[in-house]
Write a protein that holds these residues in place. Sequence first.
Motif, PDB file in Angstrom:
ATOM      1  N   GLN A  31       0.833  -1.205   0.000  1.00 35.23           N
ATOM      2  CA  GLN A  31       0.000   0.000   0.000  1.00 35.23           C
ATOM      3  C   GLN A  31       0.866   1.252   0.000  1.00 35.23           C
ATOM      4  O   GLN A  31       0.622   2.188  -0.753  1.00 35.23           O
ATOM      5  CB  GLN A  31      -0.933  -0.005   1.220  1.00 35.23           C
ATOM      6  CG  GLN A  31      -2.012   1.028   1.155  1.00 35.23           C
ATOM      7  CD  GLN A  31      -3.089   0.672   0.134  1.00 35.23           C
ATOM      8  OE1 GLN A  31      -3.539  -0.454   0.089  1.00 35.23           O
ATOM      9  NE2 GLN A  31      -3.483   1.614  -0.683  1.00 35.23           N
ATOM     10  N   GLN A  32       1.895   1.249   0.825  1.00 39.79           N
ATOM     11  CA  GLN A  32       2.791   2.399   0.907  1.00 39.79           C
ATOM     12  C   GLN A  32       3.589   2.554  -0.395  1.00 39.79           C
ATOM     13  O   GLN A  32       3.807   3.666  -0.877  1.00 39.79           O
ATOM     14  CB  GLN A  32       3.735   2.237   2.093  1.00 39.79           C
ATOM     15  CG  GLN A  32       4.464   3.490   2.470  1.00 39.79           C
ATOM     16  CD  GLN A  32       5.226   3.309   3.782  1.00 39.79           C
ATOM     17  OE1 GLN A  32       5.275   2.215   4.352  1.00 39.79           O
ATOM     18  NE2 GLN A  32       5.817   4.378   4.254  1.00 39.79           N
ATOM     19  N   ALA A  33       4.011   1.442  -0.987  1.00 42.26           N
ATOM     20  CA  ALA A  33       4.764   1.496  -2.245  1.00 42.26           C
ATOM     21  C   ALA A  33       3.903   2.036  -3.385  1.00 42.26           C
ATOM     22  O   ALA A  33       4.377   2.826  -4.214  1.00 42.26           O
ATOM     23  CB  ALA A  33       5.296   0.106  -2.597  1.00 42.26           C
ATOM     24  N   VAL A  34       2.651   1.643  -3.427  1.00 43.49           N
ATOM     25  CA  VAL A  34       1.752   2.136  -4.468  1.00 43.49           C
ATOM     26  C   VAL A  34       1.526   3.637  -4.302  1.00 43.49           C
ATOM     27  O   VAL A  34       1.525   4.391  -5.281  1.00 43.49           O
ATOM     28  CB  VAL A  34       0.422   1.342  -4.466  1.00 43.49           C
ATOM     29  CG1 VAL A  34      -0.640   2.029  -5.270  1.00 43.49           C
ATOM     30  CG2 VAL A  34       0.660  -0.059  -5.005  1.00 43.49           C
ATOM     31  N   ALA A  35       1.367   4.083  -3.060  1.00 40.26           N
ATOM     32  CA  ALA A  35       1.201   5.518  -2.808  1.00 40.26           C
ATOM     33  C   ALA A  35       2.459   6.279  -3.229  1.00 40.26           C
ATOM     34  O   ALA A  35       2.377   7.362  -3.825  1.00 40.26           O
ATOM     35  CB  ALA A  35       0.894   5.771  -1.338  1.00 40.26           C
ATOM     36  N   GLU A  36       3.623   5.722  -2.945  1.00 42.13           N
ATOM     37  CA  GLU A  36       4.874   6.373  -3.348  1.00 42.13           C
ATOM     38  C   GLU A  36       5.023   6.373  -4.866  1.00 42.13           C
ATOM     39  O   GLU A  36       5.482   7.358  -5.447  1.00 42.13           O
ATOM     40  CB  GLU A  36       6.078   5.678  -2.693  1.00 42.13           C
ATOM     41  CG  GLU A  36       7.429   6.204  -3.145  1.00 42.13           C
ATOM     42  CD  GLU A  36       7.676   7.688  -2.905  1.00 42.13           C
ATOM     43  OE1 GLU A  36       8.524   8.260  -3.618  1.00 42.13           O
ATOM     44  OE2 GLU A  36       7.027   8.293  -2.035  1.00 42.13           O
ATOM     45  N   ALA A  37       4.632   5.291  -5.538  1.00 37.80           N
ATOM     46  CA  ALA A  37       4.697   5.248  -7.005  1.00 37.80           C
ATOM     47  C   ALA A  37       3.795   6.324  -7.606  1.00 37.80           C
ATOM     48  O   ALA A  37       4.172   6.990  -8.580  1.00 37.80           O
ATOM     49  CB  ALA A  37       4.300   3.866  -7.520  1.00 37.80           C
ATOM     50  N   ASP A  38       2.627   6.515  -7.020  1.00 41.37           N
ATOM     51  CA  ASP A  38       1.705   7.548  -7.487  1.00 41.37           C
ATOM     52  C   ASP A  38       2.341   8.932  -7.341  1.00 41.37           C
ATOM     53  O   ASP A  38       2.331   9.746  -8.277  1.00 41.37           O
ATOM     54  CB  ASP A  38       0.398   7.458  -6.692  1.00 41.37           C
ATOM     55  CG  ASP A  38      -0.624   8.499  -7.117  1.00 41.37           C
ATOM     56  OD1 ASP A  38      -0.852   8.653  -8.325  1.00 41.37           O
ATOM     57  OD2 ASP A  38      -1.186   9.160  -6.221  1.00 41.37           O
ATOM     58  N   ALA A  39       2.940   9.196  -6.184  1.00 39.84           N
ATOM     59  CA  ALA A  39       3.591  10.487  -5.946  1.00 39.84           C
ATOM     60  C   ALA A  39       4.805  10.661  -6.853  1.00 39.84           C
ATOM     61  O   ALA A  39       5.041  11.748  -7.397  1.00 39.84           O
ATOM     62  CB  ALA A  39       4.003  10.599  -4.470  1.00 39.84           C
TER      63      ALA A  39
END
Length: 193
Positions: free
Chosen positions: A98-106
């Motif tokens: 979840q955190q990695a996906v949020a970072e990829a989005d950013a």
Amino acid sequence: MTTAIIVIAAVLVAAAAVYFFLVRGGADGGRGLRSRFGPEYDRVVARHNGDTKAAEHELGERVRRHGDLGKRPLTEAARAEYTARWARTQEQFVESPQQAVAEADALLADLARDRGFPAGESFEERADALSVHHARHVEGYRRVHSARGTGTGTEEMREAFVEARGLFDALLADGPAPRGHDNRQLTKGRGTS
């Protein structure tokens, strides 16, 4: 006076012809937009409940608003930093999807901004601008952005992350900026959604 009217009429006819052939796809109707936008064309048609005319109008407006967007080059240092940041995010996926996906989005938002795409607008405005230049890859960005929310399974997040890599690669692909190019620092605007 008559000459001025003829010149104005000629300019209007020329402008209409350019609009018709570049934005509307010329004599082949929506096939020009379908070819340009690929899967994004189908997504917009579906969002308009099959109304191709409305979808083509929306896509034509995107081209009008974002078609002449000038892409800014990245320095070699910025390119290396983005590559390292993506690698860290990819490694993070194992422990915290979840955190990695949020970072990829950013990360994609930051990279798009640094390449000259809209920064302060909404996610949809940014995705629309990206679709004009990277239509084949923008769905990955949409999926990663959507997967940030709760309730998305790990496999869906993984698929979104993998698909988003296509846009990352496309945004990174152009050559480096000339030496001395004033590229924004990566730390500015981090976390933009």
